[in-house]
Design an enzyme around this catalytic site. Structure first.
Site, PDB file in Angstrom:
ATOM      1  N   HIS A 274       6.548   3.671   0.782  1.00 19.16           N
ATOM      2  CA  HIS A 274       5.158   4.102   0.900  1.00 19.16           C
ATOM      3  C   HIS A 274       4.919   5.594   0.679  1.00 19.16           C
ATOM      4  CE1 HIS A 274       1.074   3.282   1.688  1.00 19.16           C
ATOM      5  NE2 HIS A 274       1.204   2.438   2.684  1.00 19.16           N
TER       6      HIS A 274
ATOM      7  N   SER B 156      -7.306   0.970   6.574  1.00 18.78           N
ATOM      8  CA  SER B 156      -7.013   1.883   5.478  1.00 18.78           C
ATOM      9  C   SER B 156      -8.116   1.830   4.423  1.00 18.78           C
ATOM     10  CB  SER B 156      -5.673   1.508   4.842  1.00 18.78           C
ATOM     11  OG  SER B 156      -5.371   2.372   3.773  1.00 18.78           O
TER      12      SER B 156
END
Length: 666
Positions: free
Chosen positions: A384, A499
């Site tokens: 990530h 998110s």
């Protein structure tokens, strides 16, 4: 070492709109050239856009730094539904002191820092630093997963056929990206008016410094493409205190893992042309035909360990003779994982296999691993730090479409392909220290992933279409359901993270949507109050209010006007200046808000059959959800010794049904 310093640049490169890109080499004539290689653009590129990949990049707007007063106001609104009255008063006092004390100084310094770094966003360096300094292991904690929807023709679900086609489409995508002919990602407010040849002709003709403004006139918003280059030839390398991101775009090979063993072969020839489908398939067939046992010392397990520990072990691996092996893995275009299990019939097993597996046949440090199971079920596990879901989803969608519309390797081709002896099986040198480290990693990792619970639900008959008819946001409905389910389970409201991409800005990353609001709290209390006499009509109005509130939060976040990243940067600026820690960051409420019990994210697409990630805190839930036209679903992960995930997912399904029933009320 910095991110930029870690990159190895190919000698045949050029700067395109400020980005280093690999240029297509001119066709070289050779008597020994393999006749089977198709040098035509139709095979070599997934697309050849008339508008260059980075055409809009130079003129993209920069991520704004919100007004300090607005950030503090939004912060208090997010705290209000979570804190009791006494705690809220204390937090309000801390915020007031911050606004007249250290806040303006930190804001001024942050703006000065931003002004000196106009090539990027104010959050970019801090965000990379946050990921790369964290010492926690990558799997479960950080690496998300996405599963490809199955092929429409089941004959193409064969492991060899699926892997060959996914691999070819991946390299075609990479070549289009590298040569600047992959279409830039654009959000079209009204696709019928802007997603047209006219739009592409007009904006493509504009100079890069003006192109974004041209797109804006069409009410279309180009998205940041800077992360995409880290998809390929990239690995996160563990180092003491802070990892580095390594990239070598000169490499033409991939690495394949099977049973914990490593194999390599080139997918591009010396002129950077993609080898033929049969040649690529022959290499994969040879690997699948290898009757080797599971690796005696599967060093992939070492990537499951704490980062400082892994850094030391990796250094020792290199010292005893694995330099070339590690370099081969690090520089590989991508990691292809061939698993021995079947996944299509067991959804939980699919999620577990993609999310963590037993670690033997994994290398979690690669930018992404393309995983293909025995039955052809496929998915991605991605690291990530280098980027977010926007880049991964674009890659997945384009590759999925390419393999469906025009697969390059077919069931009838299998019999005519012989295993290719040109693949190289990589040798791993181990000693007692490495063997002990692997055994310890295996033991610790099993203890860890055995604690992870995976649960899911799929609710048919309700989705985007009905939400649109009713006039509510399906995302807001899902977020309300997460709140209601948790409130029914624990009778409290907690910190919630959704998110939201800020890719509309140059080098934007993500912003947090705080979907636990005073509106959602009021609804949860009302609908669970057995003595309440609130009618369904009133409850429906409350849901609409929740959705409107949520829509405003989404809008603010997407436009860079959330508060989380701003406060995060101000906190980093305080650390940099070395002044007294502001009361707002000393306040336990700040830490509590960033202890996200409910962490949620979506990658909704017809190309995706599942997605998810691990819980971000020990007592939390990691919730990956999908929203389709006629279906809603979610995958929930949690630690079984801290949370009852199966109970939560049942309550979540019940919450969706309850909200659906209220919304359906006339």
């Amino acid at each position: 070492m910095s991110l930029l310093a870690a990159k190895r640049i190919h000698p045949i490169t050029a700067k395109v709109n400020g980005y280093t890109t690999l240029l297509p080499l001119q066709r070289l004539s050779s008597k020994n050239e393999a006749a089977s290689v198709d040098h035509g653009d139709e095979y070599q590129y997934i697309e050849k856009s008339k508008v260059g990949t980075m055409h809009f990049q130079r003129s993209m707007p920069r991520l704004p730094i919100p007004q300090l007063e607005k950030t503090c106001e939004r912060y208090l609104l997010a705290q209000k539904p979570i804190l009791i009255e006494e705690q809220l008063r204390h937090t309000e006092s801390c915020v007031k002191r911050f606004l007249v004390g250290e806040g303006p100084t930190l804001q001024k310094e942050l703006k000065a820092f931003d002004a000196k770094n106009r090539h990027t966003s104010y959050i970019s360096e801090y965000w990379f630093d946050m990921y790369l300094r964290d010492r926690k292991p990558l799997p479960i904690n950080y690496n998300p997963i996405v599963a490809f929807a199955p092929e429409k023709d089941p004959r193409y679900e064969n492991q060899l056929i699926k892997a060959t086609n996914l691999l070819i489409s991946s390299i075609r995508f990479m070549k289009s990206l590298r040569t600047g002919v992959l279409a830039p990602e654009v959000f079209h407010l009204n696709p019928k008016k802007s997603d047209t040849d006219t739009f592409r002709k007009v904006t493509g003709a504009l100079p890069p410094l003006l192109s974004w403004y041209g797109a804006y006139l069409f009410k279309a918003f180009p998205l940041d493409m800077s992360q995409y280059h880290n998809l390929f030839n990239t690995t996160r390398i563990p180092e003491l205190e802070k990892d580095m991101i390594y990239q070598d775009v000169t490499a033409r090979h991939i690495v394949v893992m099977r049973k914990g063993n490593f194999y390599r072969f080139d997918v591009l020839d010396k002129e950077n042309f993609i080898y033929s489908p049969k040649e690529i398939a022959s290499n994969l067939k040879a690997i699948l035909a290898d009757d080797a046992e599971v690796a005696e010392n599967p060093i992939g397990l070492l990537t499951t360990t704490e980062r400082d520990l892994w850094a030391g072990t990796r250094h020792h691996l290199s010292e005893i003779g694995n330099q070339d092996l590690l370099k081969t893995i690090d520089s590989a275009i991508l990691m292809l994982i061939l698993d021995e299990e079947t996944l299509a019939t067991d959804y939980k097993h699919l999620i577990r296999t993609l999310l963590h597996s037993d670690g033997v046949n994994r290398w979690f440090d690669k930018s992404f691993s393309l995983i293909v199971a025995k039955d052809g079920t496929a998915g991605l596990n991605f690291e990530h730090s280098w980027g977010d879901g926007v880049a991964i989803l674009r890659y997945l969608q384009d590759v999925k479409k390419d393999t469906e519309v025009k697969p390059r390797f077919h069931p009838e081709d299998v019999a005519s392909v012989s295993p290719n002896s040109s693949i190289k099986k990589l040798n791993v040198v181990t000693d007692a220290r490495i063997s002990n480290a692997i055994n310890q990693a295996k033991e610790e990792y099993k203890k860890w992933y055995d604690r992870v619970g995976v649960d899911y639900f799929i609710y048919d008959g309700f989705g985007k279409k009905e939400c649109k008819t009713i006039g509510v946001s399906p995302d807001a409905v899902m977020q309300l359901a997460f709140q209601l389910a948790y409130y029914k389970q624990e009778r409290e409201m907690v910190a919630t993270y959704e998110s939201c991409s800020t890719a509309a800005f140059k080098h934007g990353r993500t912003e947090t949507v705080r979907s636990c609001t005073t509106a959602t709290r009021a609804f949860c209390e009302a609908v669970t109050n057995s003595s309440s006499k609130i009618s369904k009509s009133e409850l429906k109005k409350m849901i609409v209010n929740c959705c409107n509130t949520h829509n405003q939060l989404i809008k603010e976040a997407a436009m860079g006007q959330g508060f989380d990243r701003h406060l995060f940067a101000l906190n980093k600026m305080w650390e940099k200046l070395g002044i007294q820690k502001p009361a707002i960051f000393e306040d336990p409420a700040y830490a509590a808000l960033n202890h996200n019990i409910l962490s949620t994210s979506t990658l909704s697409s017809p190309a995706v059959t599942a997605g998810g990630f691990g819980p971000v805190v020990q007592d939390g839930y990691g919730i990956g959800y999908m929203i389709q036209d006629l279906r809603l679903g979610a995958v929930s992960t949690s630690y079984t010794d801290r949370r009852n995930g199966s109970d939560y997912i049942k309550l979540l399904e019940s919450a969706i049904k309850e909200i659906h029933a209220i919304l359906s009320h006339e």
